[in-house]
Write a protein that holds these residues in place. Structure first.
Motif, short mmCIF file in Angstrom:
data_model
loop_
_atom_site.label_atom_id
_atom_site.label_comp_id
_atom_site.label_asym_id
_atom_site.label_seq_id
_atom_site.Cartn_x
_atom_site.Cartn_y
_atom_site.Cartn_z
N SER A 100 0.83 -1.21 0.00
CA SER A 100 0.00 0.00 0.00
C SER A 100 0.86 1.26 0.00
O SER A 100 0.56 2.23 -0.69
CB SER A 100 -0.93 0.01 1.22
N LEU A 101 1.96 1.24 0.79
CA LEU A 101 2.83 2.43 0.86
C LEU A 101 3.57 2.63 -0.46
O LEU A 101 3.75 3.77 -0.91
CB LEU A 101 3.83 2.28 2.01
N GLU A 102 3.99 1.54 -1.09
CA GLU A 102 4.70 1.67 -2.38
C GLU A 102 3.77 2.22 -3.46
O GLU A 102 4.18 3.03 -4.28
CB GLU A 102 5.31 0.32 -2.79
N GLN A 103 2.50 1.79 -3.42
CA GLN A 103 1.51 2.34 -4.38
C GLN A 103 1.34 3.84 -4.16
O GLN A 103 1.20 4.61 -5.10
CB GLN A 103 0.14 1.68 -4.17
N ALA A 104 1.36 4.25 -2.87
CA ALA A 104 1.14 5.66 -2.55
C ALA A 104 2.19 6.57 -3.18
O ALA A 104 1.92 7.72 -3.50
CB ALA A 104 1.13 5.86 -1.04
N LEU A 138 13.48 5.16 -1.25
CA LEU A 138 12.37 4.83 -0.34
C LEU A 138 11.77 3.47 -0.70
O LEU A 138 11.46 2.67 0.18
CB LEU A 138 11.31 5.94 -0.40
N SER A 139 11.62 3.20 -2.01
CA SER A 139 11.09 1.89 -2.44
C SER A 139 12.01 0.78 -1.95
O SER A 139 11.54 -0.28 -1.48
CB SER A 139 11.01 1.81 -3.97
N THR A 140 13.32 1.01 -2.02
CA THR A 140 14.29 0.01 -1.57
C THR A 140 14.15 -0.23 -0.07
O THR A 140 14.08 -1.38 0.39
CB THR A 140 15.74 0.47 -1.89
N VAL A 141 14.05 0.87 0.69
CA VAL A 141 13.92 0.75 2.16
C VAL A 141 12.64 -0.02 2.50
O VAL A 141 12.64 -0.92 3.35
CB VAL A 141 13.92 2.14 2.83
N LEU A 142 11.54 0.34 1.82
CA LEU A 142 10.26 -0.32 2.11
C LEU A 142 10.32 -1.81 1.76
O LEU A 142 9.85 -2.65 2.52
CB LEU A 142 9.12 0.35 1.34
N SER A 143 10.92 -2.12 0.61
CA SER A 143 10.95 -3.53 0.19
C SER A 143 11.83 -4.38 1.11
O SER A 143 11.65 -5.58 1.22
CB SER A 143 11.44 -3.65 -1.26
#
Length: 760
Positions: free
Chosen positions: A144-148, A235-240
């Motif tokens: 959900s956060l990555e979609q945002a 940020l995508s890397t950190v989230l993943s």
């Protein structure tokens, strides 16, 4: 004018549309004089003027409006609030009766000014993510956060804090590897300490320019909060790579979760770097805080979460409640003072401590979403709606909102009830009586959207009718002006001005006053007072207060012979009001049985922000019946509406229930709808679900959808809301649906009301 027309053009609904002329008459009218105001309602054809408003030079800061008296030859206007004579500025020299500026045209009682000031910087979003969750939950939240990232504007600044046993503040401006600052979960750093540790002293960047660019030597806040266009990859890397909190947890323990310190660190970071700037702190939590300041429950699973019964009896499980409430309220005050917003997304099967944290979204105008899981449609759809764009392509949210009320001399402001905080502005408009957030004529909220509605209450202070009439130019009308200043999502600063005029009369003309009663708005205004009272009073006392007010209102405006209950008649303006009060007494706002303290806090938060129509659905849900006999039609919210050969669609605002009668359910189980020749039956099954999906798409927070059958366990969602006119105590023929309850039915309630209202 019709109340719905006024709501469409001004976003306002008053409980009384003909006002009493003296204080004594106002108290006799029982229901307080107040209005439901939606400051940022989307109004068709609303003029937006690209210049500063013309403001009165007298003691009141009122803005030029259609009710001002104008001398076109002398170029003078007279303020209807303080009767000050003001000269028009030079650029108004061309005006005449044929050539009026927009703010004097009679239809434009609500008008908006786009103030010619330098724009604010882009909005800031700081995500605070709980990592003490099972992998499937964390994965769903990650998605959900990555979609945002693709839904937010490219220039929006974004930052990330993760927390479990410790708090990690991620430095996303450091591109070489993942880097973060760790804070202990048991101790809260002060704002000064935090800024010293991070090297942010003196780095406040109020209205930011384009930022520090892509240079590697980033300084200050740009190490932690960056435009999405620059940090999307990092940020995508950190989230993943987000992992479950590594701290070991025994099977008999809850994970160590330091929510209290995490929200405090987030508040300190933003109040130091971006004061008075549009910023949202968004907390995603999957359980209660178990360590440090803000702790709501012990770590051992043997100690259960507090229930309403525990809170009432002050049992051992409530030992953390007062300290936690104090901690989160202190953080909420800091967030509000910095002009920021706090959104709370709590998704777990057990409680997350929303009751203790309710002041965070409640004081700052933030959102609250509660669901059973981050994989649940309720969270996913609500999250999408938070980030949705309005018709103009901008985010559907305004920042840094302040609302001010001005009144004629005979009226005073008592207070406001809603998700707002006091700006402590004193003026001659402030009354002695306080209702809700009182002692001020101005309120603030970190954010509002097109549905956010504030209830504002007034009192009449004139001691006698002649007092008001002796004012110069008194025209038999009294005025209220509501001024809303806010930051538009595009960065413009705007001011919306709504000016309202109402006739006033002696209550000797009861008929005239009664015709101006708006029973829907009055029911919601009373519901907001009742919910506000729950902060300080016992539920039993609040129910007694509702009953007393209702009896007095019916005794005052009903038509009856003394001591003859059968003779009581209520005019159409009052006829549904007792029914609203009956359902309010039974509602989840005042009856806590069967709900956790978190759920009750969530329901009350929603009532405090929604419009009149939405609030009425919460108080008295709507019920539609679908059958072979014709199109869907509204039916009574009563157990007698259940029939084996019809499908019911119940909308309680928080739940949407499709309830199939026994015969319909049996036919469906036998698969008749899949056979040729039974197209009508198939259409009948589809129709309520299509209507339900329309409700689910349009509403925030997204309601829970329940599909159930008569005599099924989920049928309780419908039965609990119905009027129990047939119970195990009534002599009803066999085969009729009944509710096993000792609650009184609407009929018994009305009989008692009639008897008490006509007593001499």
């Amino acid at each position: 004018a019709d109340v719905h027309d006024v709501e469409a053009s001004d976003g306002v609904r008053f409980s009384w549309n003909v006002w009493p002329s003296t204080r004594l008459e106002a108290t006799r009218m029982v229901v307080p004089l107040g209005c439901m105001y939606t400051p940022l309602k989307q109004i068709e054809g609303l003029p937006v003027l690209p210049y500063e408003p013309v403001v009165c030079k007298g003691p009141c800061p009122s803005v030029l409006n259609p009710y001002c008296r104008v001398d076109f030859r002398a170029k003078i206007w007279i303020c209807p609030f303080c009767f000050q004579r003001n000269h028009f500025p030079p650029h108004y020299n061309e005006i005449s009766e044929q050539n009026l500026p927009a703010e004097l045209i009679h239809n434009y009682t609500t008008i908006e000014y786009a103030l010619p000031r330098s724009r604010a910087g882009p909005p800031v979003f700081l995500w605070i993510v709980d990592t003490c969750m099972v992998e499937s939950e964390l994965g769903a939240l990650r998605d959900s956060l990555e979609q945002a990232l693709s839904l937010l504007p490219e220039d929006a600044l974004i930052g990330l804090i993760t927390y479990g046993t410790t708090v990690q503040l991620h430095e996303i401006g450091y591109e070489h590897c993942t880097k973060y600052y760790v804070f202990r979960g048991t101790k809260e750093p002060s704002a000064q300490q935090l800024q010293d540790l991070l090297g942010l002293r003196g780095q406040a960047t109020g209205n930011r320019g384009p930022g520090a660019g892509g240079n590697p030597g980033r300084t200050g806040a740009s190490r932690f909060l960056l435009p999405i266009s620059e940090c999307e990859f990092v940020l995508s890397t950190v989230l993943s790579e987000l992992q479950k909190d590594p701290w070991p947890t025994e099977t008999t323990e809850r994970p160590l979760r330091c929510t209290g310190v995490a929200v405090s660190v987030a508040a300190a970071l933003l109040e130091g770097c971006f004061p008075n700037t549009g910023a949202r702190l968004m907390l995603f939590t999957g359980g209660p805080c178990t360590v440090g300041p803000g702790q709501v429950v012990a770590r051992e699973l043997a100690d259960p979460m507090r229930s309403h019964h525990d809170i009432e009896k002050e049992n051992a499980t409530t030992k953390h409640v007062k300290k936690a409430v104090k901690h989160y309220t202190a953080v909420a005050k800091r967030v509000a003072a910095a002009g920021h917003v706090f959104d709370l997304f709590a998704c777990a099967l057990d409680q997350c401590g929303v009751m203790e944290m309710k002041s965070l979204p409640g004081m700052t105008g933030g959102y609250m979403v509660m669901a059973e899981s981050f994989q649940n449609n309720v969270f996913k759809e609500s999250w999408r709606k938070v980030l949705s764009r309005g018709p103009s392509g901008d985010l559907d949210m305004a920042f840094g909102v302040s609302l001010e009320a001005l009144t004629s001399a005979e009226l005073k402001v008592c207070g406001a009830i809603g998700n707002v905080y006091s700006l402590n502005k004193k003026s001659t408009c402030v009354g002695e009586t306080e209702i809700g957030v009182g002692g001020t004529c101005a309120w603030g909220a970190g954010s509002m959207d097109a549905d956010t509605t504030v209830a504002v209450y007034f009192e009449v202070t004139a001691q006698n009718a002649s007092q008001g009439a002796q004012q110069p130019q008194a025209s038999g009308q009294r005025f209220v002006q509501l001024l809303t200043s806010y930051q538009h999502p595009r960065g413009e600063f705007r001011l919306r001005v709504t000016t309202l005029a109402h006739a006033y009369t002696d209550t000797a003309n009861l008929g005239e006053v009664a015709q101006g009663f708006d029973q829907e708005a009055a029911a919601v205004l009373m519901a907001r007072i009742a919910v506000h009272k729950t902060l300080t009073e016992e539920a039993f006392d609040i129910l007694r207060w509702i009953d007393r007010m209702l009896i007095r209102l019916v005794a005052k405006f009903g038509d009856y012979r003394k001591d003859d209950a059968t003779s009581l008649r209520l005019s159409s303006h009052f006829s549904i009001y007792p029914q609203f009060m009956f359902h309010l007494r039974r509602s989840d706002f005042l009856q806590v049985f069967g709900n956790s303290p978190d759920e009750t806090a969530f329901f009350r938060w929603a009532l405090m922000r929604e419009t009149t129509t939405s609030s009425l659905i919460m108080i008295q849900p709507t019920l539609l019946a679908y059958s072979f006999n014709g199109p869907p039609n509204p039916v009574l919210l009563d157990v007698t509406s259940i029939a084996p050969d019809r499908i019911l669609l119940l909308d309680t605002y928080f739940h949407v229930v499709v309830f199939a009668g026994e015969t319909i359910a049996n036919w469906r189980k036998q698969g008749y709808h899949e056979q040729p020749g039974h197209e009508n039956f198939r259409d009948l099954l589809i129709a309520p679900k299509e209507d339900a999906s329309v409700i689910l798409k349009s509403r925030f927070p997204t309601p829970m959808f329940i599909d159930c059958d008569q005599n099924g366990s989920q049928g309780r969602f419908l039965l609990s809301k119905l009027n129990p006119s047939v119970t195990h105590n009534t002599n009803q023929g066999a085969g009729a649906e009944m509710i096993f309850t000792d609650d009184v039915s609407l009929q018994v309630f009305m009989d008692h009301l009639k008897r008490l209202a006509v007593q001499s």
